[in-house]
Design an enzyme around this catalytic site. Structure first.
Site, PDB file in Angstrom:
ATOM      1  N   ASP A  99       0.846  -1.198   0.000  1.00 41.83           N
ATOM      2  CA  ASP A  99       0.000   0.000   0.000  1.00 41.83           C
ATOM      3  C   ASP A  99       0.878   1.242   0.000  1.00 41.83           C
ATOM      4  OD1 ASP A  99      -2.371  -1.437  -0.043  1.00 41.83           O
ATOM      5  OD2 ASP A  99      -2.385  -1.671   2.128  1.00 41.83           O
ATOM      6  N   ASP A 123      -6.097  -6.702  -5.206  1.00 40.19           N
ATOM      7  CA  ASP A 123      -7.196  -6.411  -4.265  1.00 40.19           C
ATOM      8  C   ASP A 123      -8.032  -5.249  -4.806  1.00 40.19           C
ATOM      9  OD1 ASP A 123      -8.777  -6.554  -2.050  1.00 40.19           O
ATOM     10  OD2 ASP A 123      -7.310  -5.676  -0.666  1.00 40.19           O
ATOM     11  N   LYS A 180     -11.288  -5.171  -5.062  1.00 40.44           N
ATOM     12  CA  LYS A 180     -12.571  -5.078  -4.349  1.00 40.44           C
ATOM     13  C   LYS A 180     -13.703  -4.674  -5.288  1.00 40.44           C
ATOM     14  CE  LYS A 180     -10.931  -4.481   0.346  1.00 40.44           C
ATOM     15  NZ  LYS A 180      -9.486  -4.272   0.206  1.00 40.44           N
ATOM     16  N   HIS A 198     -17.146  -4.365  -7.153  1.00 40.42           N
ATOM     17  CA  HIS A 198     -18.538  -4.367  -6.698  1.00 40.42           C
ATOM     18  C   HIS A 198     -19.314  -3.533  -7.712  1.00 40.42           C
ATOM     19  CE1 HIS A 198     -21.442  -4.132  -3.020  1.00 40.42           C
ATOM     20  NE2 HIS A 198     -22.101  -4.179  -4.158  1.00 40.42           N
ATOM     21  N   ILE A 251     -22.161  -4.066 -11.541  1.00 40.28           N
ATOM     22  CA  ILE A 251     -23.047  -5.010 -12.225  1.00 40.28           C
ATOM     23  C   ILE A 251     -22.173  -6.138 -12.778  1.00 40.28           C
ATOM     24  CG2 ILE A 251     -24.822  -3.278 -12.760  1.00 40.28           C
ATOM     25  CD1 ILE A 251     -23.697  -3.250 -15.650  1.00 40.28           C
ATOM     26  N   PRO A 252     -22.754  -7.329 -12.956  1.00 44.82           N
ATOM     27  CA  PRO A 252     -21.933  -8.477 -13.363  1.00 44.82           C
ATOM     28  C   PRO A 252     -21.072  -8.223 -14.589  1.00 44.82           C
ATOM     29  CG  PRO A 252     -24.102  -9.231 -12.679  1.00 44.82           C
ATOM     30  CD  PRO A 252     -24.159  -7.725 -12.662  1.00 44.82           C
ATOM     31  N   ARG A 304       0.853  -2.475   6.913  1.00 43.66           N
ATOM     32  CA  ARG A 304       1.641  -1.460   7.619  1.00 43.66           C
ATOM     33  C   ARG A 304       2.590  -1.999   8.665  1.00 43.66           C
ATOM     34  NH1 ARG A 304      -3.717   2.034   8.257  1.00 43.66           N
ATOM     35  NH2 ARG A 304      -4.464  -0.110   8.214  1.00 43.66           N
TER      36      ARG A 304
HETATM   37  O1  C5P Z   1      -1.840  -2.140   6.817  1.00 39.99           O
HETATM   38  P1  C5P Z   1      -2.759  -3.292   7.065  1.00 39.99           P
HETATM   39  O2  C5P Z   1      -2.034  -4.551   7.477  1.00 39.99           O
HETATM   40  O3  C5P Z   1      -3.920  -2.935   7.965  1.00 39.99           O
HETATM   41  O4  C5P Z   1      -3.350  -3.575   5.612  1.00 39.99           O
HETATM   42  C1  C5P Z   1      -4.372  -4.489   5.384  1.00 39.99           C
HETATM   43  C2  C5P Z   1      -4.622  -4.586   3.907  1.00 39.99           C
HETATM   44  O5  C5P Z   1      -5.648  -5.516   3.681  1.00 39.99           O
HETATM   45  C3  C5P Z   1      -5.060  -3.280   3.243  1.00 39.99           C
HETATM   46  O6  C5P Z   1      -4.456  -3.261   1.969  1.00 39.99           O
HETATM   47  C4  C5P Z   1      -6.562  -3.409   3.100  1.00 39.99           C
HETATM   48  O7  C5P Z   1      -7.036  -2.772   1.938  1.00 39.99           O
HETATM   49  C5  C5P Z   1      -6.734  -4.911   2.982  1.00 39.99           C
HETATM   50  N1  C5P Z   1      -8.000  -5.475   3.436  1.00 39.99           N
HETATM   51  C6  C5P Z   1      -8.491  -5.321   4.718  1.00 39.99           C
HETATM   52  N2  C5P Z   1      -9.679  -5.886   5.088  1.00 39.99           N
HETATM   53  C7  C5P Z   1     -10.365  -6.621   4.202  1.00 39.99           C
HETATM   54  C8  C5P Z   1      -9.865  -6.791   2.910  1.00 39.99           C
HETATM   55  C9  C5P Z   1      -8.665  -6.218   2.560  1.00 39.99           C
HETATM   56  O8  C5P Z   1      -7.835  -4.686   5.541  1.00 39.99           O
HETATM   57  N3  C5P Z   1     -11.480  -7.236   4.561  1.00 39.99           N
END
Ligand code: C5P
Length: 226
Positions: free
Chosen positions: A6, A55, A57, A59, A61-62, A201
């Site tokens: 990130d 990632d 994510k 979301h 329409i199909p 992080r």
């Molecule tokens: O920095 P940290 O360890 O909190 O990062 C978690 C990562 O996982 C981020 O990139 C976040 O977008 C992703 N994530 C999340 N929860 C979810 C799906 C993905 O924290 N349910």
């Protein structure tokens, strides 16, 4: 363990990924990097030779979600995420679009969300029940796994032992949770049966990310003392 890259620019992300590659299982390229650098981020990080989890994510329409999923798979992503709440039809379209070499990981309830947030959204709790419902939808659509908090790995495995449980919200020091609400240590994640740990992080913001990655990997190998 997958490290969430990130970071706002690909040059820094690639540099960090190269340093971490000998110590980790793969990388997650999320919305921050995809929004700033585009899908090239997936291609470049995939070229390092470890599995990459896009990632995105999704979301929508199909038709739209499937088209986006197809592009990300074409860039070499090993997994692509879509929100399970996007509907069974959307998930099924994404699975079909991804093809054989790329799996869908369906996001259940974000680890930044707590019970009170679900209530505000009009979703019946407890939170674990919502994760169960979404994991079932994901499984029926052909997802390879789901993304959930460590607390809900058991619920996911009750739905299906075959579904991969992918857990973000991992902290060596759980008091440093940032914006996450449902965090756990690497040892707790492994003890709960998580298949893939996503760590951001705790590694990327550490003074020495390589050292931090080695520490997380080492902790994940240890049996919890409690
Ligand atoms: O920095 P940290 O360890 O909190 O990062 C978690 C990562 O996982 C981020 O990139 C976040 O977008 C992703 N994530 C999340 N929860 C979810 C799906 C993905 O924290 N349910």
């Amino acid at each position: 363990m997958l490290v969430a890259l990130d970071l706002p620019d690909l040059e820094r992300a690639e540099l960090l990924a190269r340093r971490l590659a000998p110590h980790v299982g793969g990388f997650k390229v999320g919305l921050e990097l995809m929004a700033s650098e585009g899908p090239e981020a997936i291609s470049r990080i995939s070229a390092l030779g470890l599995p990459v989890f896009a990632d995105a994510k999704l979301h929508d329409i199909p038709n739209t979600a499937a088209a986006a999923a197809r592009s990300l798979a074409g860039r070499g992503a090993r997994w692509v995420t879509a929100h399970a709440s996007g509907s069974p039809a959307m998930l099924a379209a994404v699975v079909e679009a991804l093809g054989e070499d790329t799996g869908l990981l369906a996001v259940t309830v974000l680890t930044s969300v707590a019970d009170a947030d679900l209530a505000a959204l009009g979703v019946a709790g407890p939170l674990a029940d919502q994760v169960r419902r979404l994991a079932l939808v994901a499984e029926e659509a052909g997802a390879e796994g789901v993304v959930c908090a460590v607390d809900e790995v058991g619920v996911v495995k009750e739905v299906s032992e075959q579904l991969l449980a992918v857990t973000p919200g991992i902290r060596v020091d759980v008091s440093r949770s940032h914006d996450q609400r449902r965090v756990a240590t690497p040892q707790e994640a492994v003890a709960a049966g998580a298949d893939l740990l996503v760590v951001g992080r705790a590694i990327t913001e550490a003074p020495d990310p390589v050292q931090a990655a080695m520490e997380v990997a080492d902790l994940a190998k240890r049996t919890p003392s409690v």
